[in-house]
Design an enzyme around this catalytic site. Sequence first.
Site, PDB file in Angstrom:
ATOM      1  N   GLY A 116      36.835  35.126  25.122  1.00 31.82           N
ATOM      2  CA  GLY A 116      37.688  34.538  26.153  1.00 31.82           C
ATOM      3  C   GLY A 116      39.185  34.638  25.983  1.00 31.82           C
TER       4      GLY A 116
ATOM      5  N   GLU B 165      33.144  36.203  19.993  1.00 30.32           N
ATOM      6  CA  GLU B 165      32.556  37.203  20.903  1.00 30.32           C
ATOM      7  C   GLU B 165      33.608  37.758  21.856  1.00 30.32           C
ATOM      8  OE1 GLU B 165      29.809  34.744  23.043  1.00 30.32           O
ATOM      9  OE2 GLU B 165      28.373  34.654  21.414  1.00 30.32           O
TER      10      GLU B 165
ATOM     11  N   ARG C 293      37.807  44.310  40.177  1.00 29.82           N
ATOM     12  CA  ARG C 293      38.500  43.081  39.771  1.00 29.82           C
ATOM     13  C   ARG C 293      39.548  42.593  40.791  1.00 29.82           C
ATOM     14  NH1 ARG C 293      41.138  42.170  35.863  1.00 29.82           N
ATOM     15  NH2 ARG C 293      40.162  40.201  35.357  1.00 29.82           N
TER      16      ARG C 293
ATOM     17  N   TYR D 127      38.506  38.976  42.035  1.00 25.54           N
ATOM     18  CA  TYR D 127      39.217  37.838  41.403  1.00 25.54           C
ATOM     19  C   TYR D 127      40.701  37.802  41.764  1.00 25.54           C
ATOM     20  CZ  TYR D 127      35.306  38.871  38.179  1.00 25.54           C
ATOM     21  OH  TYR D 127      34.097  39.182  37.620  1.00 25.54           O
TER      22      TYR D 127
ATOM     23  N   CYS E 239      35.543  51.408  53.526  1.00 26.59           N
ATOM     24  CA  CYS E 239      35.692  50.819  54.855  1.00 26.59           C
ATOM     25  C   CYS E 239      35.607  49.295  54.827  1.00 26.59           C
ATOM     26  CB  CYS E 239      34.625  51.380  55.767  1.00 26.59           C
ATOM     27  SG  CYS E 239      34.510  53.153  55.616  1.00 26.59           S
TER      28      CYS E 239
ATOM     29  N   TYR F  91      35.542  45.230  31.932  1.00 24.99           N
ATOM     30  CA  TYR F  91      35.062  44.821  33.244  1.00 24.99           C
ATOM     31  C   TYR F  91      35.528  45.790  34.336  1.00 24.99           C
ATOM     32  CZ  TYR F  91      34.359  40.706  30.365  1.00 24.99           C
ATOM     33  OH  TYR F  91      33.996  39.869  29.341  1.00 24.99           O
TER      34      TYR F  91
HETATM   35  N1  LLP Z   1      30.701  35.484  25.348  1.00 23.28           N
HETATM   36  C1  LLP Z   1      30.095  35.028  26.459  1.00 23.28           C
HETATM   37  C2  LLP Z   1      28.947  34.134  26.335  1.00 23.28           C
HETATM   38  C3  LLP Z   1      30.597  35.403  27.720  1.00 23.28           C
HETATM   39  O1  LLP Z   1      30.005  34.944  28.826  1.00 23.28           O
HETATM   40  C4  LLP Z   1      31.721  36.266  27.816  1.00 23.28           C
HETATM   41  C5  LLP Z   1      32.245  36.691  29.116  1.00 23.28           C
HETATM   42  C6  LLP Z   1      32.296  36.737  26.620  1.00 23.28           C
HETATM   43  C7  LLP Z   1      31.756  36.312  25.400  1.00 23.28           C
HETATM   44  C8  LLP Z   1      33.455  37.672  26.584  1.00 23.28           C
HETATM   45  O2  LLP Z   1      34.589  37.128  27.166  1.00 23.28           O
HETATM   46  P1  LLP Z   1      35.998  37.904  27.054  1.00 23.28           P
HETATM   47  O3  LLP Z   1      36.436  37.879  25.607  1.00 23.28           O
HETATM   48  O4  LLP Z   1      35.786  39.291  27.541  1.00 23.28           O
HETATM   49  O5  LLP Z   1      36.903  37.133  27.947  1.00 23.28           O
HETATM   50  N2  LLP Z   1      34.099  40.062  35.003  1.00 23.28           N
HETATM   51  C9  LLP Z   1      35.144  39.111  34.697  1.00 23.28           C
HETATM   52  C10 LLP Z   1      34.956  38.507  33.311  1.00 23.28           C
HETATM   53  C11 LLP Z   1      33.609  37.852  33.124  1.00 23.28           C
HETATM   54  C12 LLP Z   1      33.433  37.266  31.749  1.00 23.28           C
HETATM   55  C13 LLP Z   1      32.054  36.768  31.554  1.00 23.28           C
HETATM   56  N3  LLP Z   1      31.745  36.306  30.226  1.00 23.28           N
HETATM   57  C14 LLP Z   1      36.504  39.791  34.822  1.00 23.28           C
HETATM   58  O6  LLP Z   1      36.565  40.955  35.213  1.00 23.28           O
HETATM   59  O7  LLP Z   1      37.534  39.150  34.602  1.00 23.28           O
END
Ligand code: LLP
Length: 422
Positions: free
Chosen positions: A239, A275, A314, A318, A346, A375
């Site tokens: 995150g 993660e 994206r 978002y 379109c 993503y």
């Molecule tokens: N761990 C879990 C349980 C998760 O659900 C996620 C992301 C991560 C790790 C990794 O998060 P990161 O470090 O990448 O922020 N499609 C969206 C983002 C969806 C994230 C979902 N979960 C976007 O394009 O912003």
Amino acid sequence: MDHFLYRDGVLHAEDVPVAEIAAAIGTPFYCYSTATLERHFRLFDEALEPLPHLVCFSVKSNSNQAILKTLARLGAGMDVVSGGEYARAKAAGVPGERIVFSGVGKTEAEMRAALAGGIRQFNVESEPEMERLSMVAQSMGLTAPVALRINPDVDARTHAKISTGKSENKFGIPIARARDAYARAAGLPGLEVIGIDVHIGSQLTELEPFEQAYRKVAELTGALRAQGHDIRRLDLGGGLGIPYTRSNEPPPLPSDYGEMIRRTVGHLGCEVEIEPGRLISGNAGILVSEVIYLKHGEGRDFLILDAAMNDLIRPSMYDAHHDIVPVTEPAPGAEQAPCDIVGPICESGDTFAKQRNMPALAAGDLVAFRSAGAYGAVMASEYNSRPLIPEVLVKEDHFAVIRPRPTFDEMILRDNIPAWLL
Ligand code: LLP
């Protein structure tokens, strides 16, 4: 910091001019930098020193085999959320003991595959899932290592669609129910409770929500240990956000994040997992596209690109901002004018940016979307029968196509015609 820089007025990916790749394979395409990926992984790995730890790359952010292999070679673990991601991690050479299985809706088949192939831990998100996993593991004569994902009810202060740690979100077991849930898990055959998992959202730009969540995890660790649970591993989720634009204050660095982790949970003697997805792959990728037309509309100009929302969703999904830069560097002080940057699909939603100031561009010019490595390709579709775009990996002065562009025939031949239509 990434390795997509202008050199002598032309955008390079490491030592390769981006235009050279475009000339070789056509546009649009994703282009990744090995050095950037490796650097970001190492930043996290070092940030957690000296705690015993494992950085598990979140495969959902970019699941190309070449990307996974690049990270696996550095010793990365993987965080997967589906049977497909598990298979991809294994295919990239990641041993089961470095794969963590997350997700709210794991099926029996997915549990079975992971137990058979080896798994570091399941992050279990509900009591029904706990029971299902117990049943599956028992039927295979195996024991499933389990961390329960706790929903700490913390506001991650990020986009609503990627916020996961509030009690109204579908994720995890409410922290108020945690003790009961652990007692229940400990009593189920085929499960070995080893830790706690938490993930509160994505693209967080401050440490404070993480800190609140991790303090709750620390407190819960004490409470669970007092109840006799052997909590020895903490999965602190992903995150941490990335800078999508240089005009905003940059988010905290992995080193600040690591320091906060040591401060909040470092004293517990647990092995720590994180993660991260976006921070490793996001700024390690760009999307390269060509200008098809410059259209003068009623009161506004449109830059029509050959990339579209199906390639990078994206901005439509978002309202995400991606810097879009010309591949040929504009002269210093070159005039800029606002335009809408759109794709050919379109729907009005196929808009990458509204009234974005851009230097003068003409049909045939190349542009690059920055921060598109996470993503991007993984969320692409073939909407409007636009083939999935190729992915390229650069290492120093050479590049390789790591996923080719399918031909129209390949795309069409994936459909089957039923007998009654032959
Ligand atoms: N761990 C879990 C349980 C998760 O659900 C996620 C992301 C991560 C790790 C990794 O998060 P990161 O470090 O990448 O922020 N499609 C969206 C983002 C969806 C994230 C979902 N979960 C976007 O394009 O912003």
